[in-house]
Every structure is written in structure tokens, then in C-alpha cells.
Scaffold this active site. Structure first.
Site, PDB file in Angstrom:
ATOM      1  N   LEU A  17       0.835  -1.206   0.000  1.00 16.90           N
ATOM      2  CA  LEU A  17       0.000   0.000   0.000  1.00 16.90           C
ATOM      3  C   LEU A  17       0.872   1.259   0.000  1.00 16.90           C
ATOM      4  CD1 LEU A  17      -2.980   1.105   0.295  1.00 16.90           C
ATOM      5  CD2 LEU A  17      -2.384   1.440   2.694  1.00 16.90           C
ATOM      6  N   ARG A  46       9.718  -3.431   9.952  1.00 15.84           N
ATOM      7  CA  ARG A  46      10.657  -4.322  10.648  1.00 15.84           C
ATOM      8  C   ARG A  46      12.040  -4.308  10.022  1.00 15.84           C
ATOM      9  NH1 ARG A  46       7.736  -8.675  13.666  1.00 15.84           N
ATOM     10  NH2 ARG A  46       9.796  -9.488  14.077  1.00 15.84           N
ATOM     11  N   ASP A  85       9.997  -2.549  15.969  1.00 18.28           N
ATOM     12  CA  ASP A  85       9.357  -3.767  16.443  1.00 18.28           C
ATOM     13  C   ASP A  85       8.157  -3.333  17.284  1.00 18.28           C
ATOM     14  OD1 ASP A  85       8.461  -5.936  17.887  1.00 18.28           O
ATOM     15  OD2 ASP A  85      10.469  -6.737  18.254  1.00 18.28           O
ATOM     16  N   ASP A 177     -11.800   4.469   4.180  1.00 14.53           N
ATOM     17  CA  ASP A 177     -12.508   3.667   3.188  1.00 14.53           C
ATOM     18  C   ASP A 177     -12.176   4.361   1.879  1.00 14.53           C
ATOM     19  OD1 ASP A 177     -14.383   2.841   1.239  1.00 14.53           O
ATOM     20  OD2 ASP A 177     -15.674   2.082   2.833  1.00 14.53           O
ATOM     21  N   HIS A 178     -11.268   3.783   1.128  1.00 18.57           N
ATOM     22  CA  HIS A 178     -10.711   4.571   0.017  1.00 18.57           C
ATOM     23  C   HIS A 178     -11.766   4.883  -1.051  1.00 18.57           C
ATOM     24  CE1 HIS A 178     -10.278   0.697  -2.027  1.00 18.57           C
ATOM     25  NE2 HIS A 178     -10.049   1.351  -3.148  1.00 18.57           N
ATOM     26  N   LYS A 182     -12.830   8.595  -3.832  1.00 20.17           N
ATOM     27  CA  LYS A 182     -12.947   8.602  -5.293  1.00 20.17           C
ATOM     28  C   LYS A 182     -13.814   9.777  -5.733  1.00 20.17           C
ATOM     29  CE  LYS A 182     -12.528   3.549  -5.691  1.00 20.17           C
ATOM     30  NZ  LYS A 182     -11.266   3.288  -6.382  1.00 20.17           N
ATOM     31  N   HIS A 240     -17.075  -0.640   1.396  1.00 24.45           N
ATOM     32  CA  HIS A 240     -17.296   0.157   0.189  1.00 24.45           C
ATOM     33  C   HIS A 240     -18.751   0.139  -0.303  1.00 24.45           C
ATOM     34  CE1 HIS A 240     -13.045  -0.090   0.429  1.00 24.45           C
ATOM     35  NE2 HIS A 240     -12.887  -1.208  -0.240  1.00 24.45           N
ATOM     36  N   LYS A 345     -13.278  -4.658 -15.115  1.00 27.85           N
ATOM     37  CA  LYS A 345     -13.093  -3.835 -13.938  1.00 27.85           C
ATOM     38  C   LYS A 345     -14.006  -2.631 -14.065  1.00 27.85           C
ATOM     39  CE  LYS A 345     -10.883  -1.783 -10.427  1.00 27.85           C
ATOM     40  NZ  LYS A 345     -11.078  -2.261  -9.049  1.00 27.85           N
TER      41      LYS A 345
HETATM   42  C1  BG6 Z   1      -9.959  -3.160  -1.337  1.00 24.65           C
HETATM   43  C2  BG6 Z   1     -10.095  -4.653  -1.262  1.00 24.65           C
HETATM   44  O1  BG6 Z   1     -10.531  -2.565  -0.208  1.00 24.65           O
HETATM   45  O2  BG6 Z   1     -10.596  -2.685  -2.498  1.00 24.65           O
HETATM   46  C3  BG6 Z   1      -9.543  -5.308  -2.490  1.00 24.65           C
HETATM   47  O3  BG6 Z   1      -9.418  -5.149  -0.117  1.00 24.65           O
HETATM   48  C4  BG6 Z   1     -10.159  -4.703  -3.736  1.00 24.65           C
HETATM   49  O4  BG6 Z   1      -9.764  -6.713  -2.473  1.00 24.65           O
HETATM   50  C5  BG6 Z   1     -10.053  -3.188  -3.704  1.00 24.65           C
HETATM   51  O5  BG6 Z   1      -9.440  -5.201  -4.848  1.00 24.65           O
HETATM   52  C6  BG6 Z   1     -10.807  -2.565  -4.860  1.00 24.65           C
HETATM   53  O6  BG6 Z   1     -10.476  -1.212  -4.912  1.00 24.65           O
HETATM   54  P1  BG6 Z   1     -10.526  -0.405  -6.257  1.00 24.65           P
HETATM   55  O7  BG6 Z   1     -10.189   0.997  -5.887  1.00 24.65           O
HETATM   56  O8  BG6 Z   1      -9.516  -1.036  -7.191  1.00 24.65           O
HETATM   57  O9  BG6 Z   1     -11.903  -0.579  -6.792  1.00 24.65           O
END
Ligand code: BG6
Length: 491
Positions: A17, A46, A85, A177-178, A182, A240, A345
Site C-alpha cells: 500500500l 521491521r 518492532d 474507506d478509500h 474517489k 465500500h 473492472k
Molecule cells: C480493497 C479490497 O478494499 O478494495 C480489495 O481489499 C479490492 O480486495 C479493492 O481489490 C478494490 O479497490 P478499487 O479501488 O480497485 O476498486
């Protein structure tokens, strides 16, 4: 400038990440003038790396930008490394010393972000020790950014939350929560609340159903160990998918403050009709991918993957029907669908409006085309409105047409901010709107727990039940067909 000054401490600095998302995001913030010169990043992990090793990693993670205006060495000079650690208190003390020195050197006014981008089993310990060893007592502000998974179910999430709340107050905690970072997810509210044409129709009188799909082409790659104990329900739905649902369903907030927005989202989650364990089958479908062909390539099934049980009961696909029991939404199903190894996708939201009371232009061969509002979240970003207009011929029949707005059109992709870039910037500015509050996390887990219990208690005899490269198991189609609907495939 008044760009925020702070030290960002990244735990898990050598991880995926950090390298794939965080360093590039920090770079873009820097390049776009969103970071003052007064910033430092301290990488913690680590492995015993030197500052130089670390800076080389960072430079590698940003090498694809090829931006001549910024000297990568100047950028990397803000980065420092500290081996660590989690269990050993002496490392916290030496880290604190380093932070104090850097604070003076970069004039960051005691502001610190602790970003936990590492295995979740140490989140609690880390938070406790950061406080006990004095890292959170500075002259400035300190904030904790915490990645998913936030617990494994309600019980473990609560334990984790109780533990971190001993060291940080709720308003210091930024749960990522990414999806909330968006562009087009943030656009949901703007589309709803800044347009006179949608909000009056945004209810059970005019909307027949709402569909949220997030499909992925990737499999679980080398995350088999994590994914086996997670599955799509915990990995995608608990966070999500339910967050997107809440944004679509919430009442307009009285003000755009984090508190007001959150309180409206929480109300939606509270109104979610709970499902009993016996009813799970009626409302939810689980799937696991089999072999198949994707982009012309032969793909292994989930059970053939790394660190995956050959008899695995883990779902890689979920679809479900959610009901929100309030005045606005009673009777309108919200369908959600997400899975790995699907055809493409894409994350997309379809709002399907009710049919007109009568269709003057109906001709026997033609279907009725309901109005759809499609919000394209990714990779294509935009909005499409599906309408009907006169067929360009003699006679009087109608034909479906679309109005399109493309959000990546004028901007080249480079300029649309990445989710992590937006969220990091929000955190530095102290804006928690696009982070999840504990109340939301708790309610989502309670909803999801019933489904995951049901699934853990009954072996999925039918697994694997969808081919890689498909749209998931056929039961997922039936879920909508039983209600007289179908999944719209609209891109
Ligand atoms: C993450 C999941 O939160 O979101 C992954 O752990 C998933 O498994 C990802 O692939 C999807 O994110 P995005 O931004 O590519 O749609």
C-alpha cells in the site's frame, strides 16, 4: 502558504500500500503545492533499512511520473526511515526522539499523523504504545489513520475500537474507506443535492430500484491468506458497498459538516432491514470463481490459488438485495454486486426510474426503455442519462438515447486526484467527512455478521459456481428476475 505542516509516520513503510498508493499520493500533493516544504515522512517497518535504501524505494515508487519540474532527490530528502518492532517499547522511544528532531528541522509544529498501513493484528497494540510512550503528546495535533480491515466482525471491531479509543479520541481517528476518496463517489451527493431535477424524484414514488456493481478482473493474487478469512462480504460489502448505498439513500444534510453528513448516513444504516439467518438465501447470493478465460488468458480457479484451501468455502462474489425501511425508500430494492475475476473492472451505479403510467410510443417489437441515471465511478468517470426520443424515421415510435458527461474528458488522467491523495490531504487539513465514523462501522458489521454467520455455518456445496470472466453465478441474475428486474450492463 497555508498548506498543512506535519510529519507523516507510516507504519508498514515497505508494504504494498505504501509503495503503490501512499508515496505516489504524497508526491502528487507535493507537486500540486498541497504540501508545504514543512513536511517529513517517517517510514517505519521491521526491515533494517538505511535512509538511503528507503529513499531509493520511494524514488522507485514515483519514477513513473517523469515530472521534470521536481527533483526526486529533493522530494526524497523529506523521507526518513526507522526500523521498528511493534512489541518492543524501546523502539517507540527512539522513534519519538527522531520525530522530535525532525519536528524542529522541518518546523512541523508538533503535528503528527500516524498512518497504520500494516497487518491489522497490531493496530491495537500500536495505538496503546504510541500513547504510553508519549508519541501523541506534542504541541500540535496528532491523528491516527487506520486502514482496513477494521475488525473481522462486530465483536472484534468493537474490541479494536475500544483499544484505540483509549489512546485517541474519536475525532483524532481517521478510518480509511478509500472509495470515499474517489471523485465520482464524492460526486454522488453533488449530483443529488445540487440539481433541481433529481432530488424531487429521488424516492419510492419514482425510482423502481438502484443497482451498485463493483466488479474486478483481478483475482486474489498473493493475498490468499488474508482473503481466505475475509471473503468478498467483509472485503467489499461491509465497507465500500454499504458506504455507496448510504450516500445514495441519505437525506440531504442541513450543512456540509462531517457531523451532519455522518448523522444522515448513520440513519440510513439504522433503517437497513435486518435479515434473519434463515432468510439470507432469499436476499444474498454467494459465488466463488472457477477456471475460465479472461482477456484471452486461461485463469486458474480460486481454489487453485496460493494459500487457499482446496475445499475453500470463501466467497469471491456477493450479490444482494437491501431494503431501507423509511418513508423515502420503503419498497425500493437496492441491489449490490461485487466479485473478483469478473468480465471487466468497473464500478457503476444505476438508478432505474419507474415506468410511465402509459407508453404512447410502445410498439409490439420494442421493449419499454426505462429512464436510467448511471453514475460511472471507475475506471470511466462520468454520468449518463438514458432517455427516450423520437426514432429518426417515419411513424411515431421512440428509441433510447443517452446524454453523457465524461469526467475524465478534459482533464487528462494525471490531473484527477487519486483517492489516497484526496484522503491524505483531508486528514492533514483535519476534515473527517470522507472517513468512516465508528457508528457507521458498527452498524455495517452488525448487518454483515448475520450473513457471514449463515455462510460460515453452511458449506457452499455449489462452489466454485462461476467461471472466471463471467458476471457471476446465475443465481445472481435470478435475484433480480424474481422481482421483475435485471442487472443493467450499461458501459
Ligand atoms: C480493497 C479490497 O478494499 O478494495 C480489495 O481489499 C479490492 O480486495 C479493492 O481489490 C478494490 O479497490 P478499487 O479501488 O480497485 O476498486
Amino acid at each position: 502558504t497555508n498548506s498543512p505542516k506535519s510529519i507523516i509516520v507510516i507504519f508498514g513503510a515497505t508494504g504494498d500500500l505504501a509503495n503503490r498508493k501512499l508515496y505516489p499520493s504524497i508526491y502528487r500533493l507535493y507537486r500540486n503545492g498541497k504540501l508545504s516544504e514543512n513536511f517529513a515522512v517517517v517510514g517505519v517497518a521491521r526491515r533494517p533499512l538505511t535512509n538511503e535504501d528507503f529513499r531509493n524505494n520511494v524514488k522507485k515508487s514515483i519514477s513513473h511520473f517523469e515530472d521534470k519540474s521536481i527533483d526526486p532527490d529533493a522530494f526524497a530528502s523529506h523521507f526518513h526511515y526507522h526500523p521498528f518492532d511493534v512489541q518492543d517499547l524501546s523502539y517507540y522511544q527512539s522513534l519519538n526522539k527522531l520525530l522530535n528532531t525532525l519536528d524542529e528541522k522541518h518546523e512541523t509544529e508538533g503535528n503528527r499523523i500516524f498512518y497504520l498501513a500494516m497487518a491489522p493484528n497490531f493496530f491495537g497494540t500500536l495505538a496503546t504504545n504510541l500513547k504510553s510512550e508519549g508519541l501523541t503528546s506534542t504541541n500540535g495535533w496528532t491523528r491516527l489513520v487506520i486502514e482496513k480491515p477494521f475488525g473481522h466482525n462486530f465483536k472484534s471491531a468493537k474490541e479494536l475500537n475500544d483499544q484505540i479509543r483509549e489512546a485517541f479520541t474519536e475525532d483524532q481517528i481517521y478510518r480509511i474507506d478509500h472509495y470515499l476518496g474517489k471523485e465520482m463517489v464524492q460526486n454522488i451527493e453533488v449530483i443529488r443535492f445540487a440539481n433541481a431535477m433529481f432530488e424531487p424524484l429521488w424516492n419510492n414514488q419514482h425510482i423502481s430500484n438502484i443497482q451498485i456493481t463493483s466488479s474486478e478482473v483481478l483475482g486474489v493474487e498473493d493475498r490468499g491468506r488474508y482473503y481466505e478469512s475475509s471473503g468478498a462480504l467483509r472485503d467489499m460489502v461491509q465497507n465500500h458497498m454499504l458506504q455507496m448505498m448510504a450516500l445514495l439513500a441519505m437525506e440531504p444534510p442541513i450543512k456540509l459538516t462531517p457531523e451532519e453528513i455522518r448523522s444522515e448516513k448513520v440513519k440510513v444504516l439504522r433503517a437497513l432491514k435486518p435479515i434473519t439467518e434463515e432468510d439470507v438465501e432469499k436476499y444474498f447470493v454467494r459465488g466463488q470463481y472457477d477456471r475460465g478465460i479472461l482477456n484471452g488468458e486461461e485463469i486458474n480457479g480460486y481454489r487453485e490459488g496460493n494459500s487457499v484451501d482446496p475445499e475453500s468455502n470463501t466467497e469471491t462474489f456477493v450479490s444482494g438485495k437491501l431494503l431501507i425501511e423509511n418513508f423515502r425508500w420503503a419498497g425500493v430494492p437496492f441491489y449490490i454486486r461485487t466479485g473478483k475475476r469478473m468480465k471487466k473492472k468497473s464500478t457503476e451505479i444505476v438508478i432505474q426510474f419507474k415506468d410511465l403510467p402509459m407508453n404512447l410510443y410502445y410498439d409490439k417489437e420494442e421493449n419499454i426503455h426505462p429512464n436510467l441515471l448511471v453514475i460511472h465511478i471507475q475506471p470511466y468517470e462520468g454520468i449518463t442519462l438514458h432517455l427516450n426520443a423520437k426514432k429518426g424515421e417515419y411513424g411515431s415510435t421512440s428509441t433510447p438515447i443517452t446524454l453523457n458527461y465524461n469526467n475524465n474528458g478534459s482533464n487528462d488522467k494525471m490531473n484527477t486526484p487519486e483517492a489516497y491523495e484526496v484522503l491524505l490531504n483531508d486528514c492533514m487539513r483535519g476534515d473527517s467527512t470522507n472517513f468512516t465514523h465508528w457508528d457507521e462501522v458498527a452498524l455495517s458489521w452488525k448487518f454483515v455478521d448475520i450473513i457471514s454467520n449463515a455462510w460460515e455455518n453452511t458449506k457452499a456445496e455449489q462452489f466454485p459456481n462461476y467461471e472466471s470472466g463471467s458476471n457471476g453465478p446465475k443465481e445472481s441474475e435470478a435475484l433480480l428476475e424474481n422481482d421483475g428486474f435485471n442487472w443493467w450492463s450499461v458501459t
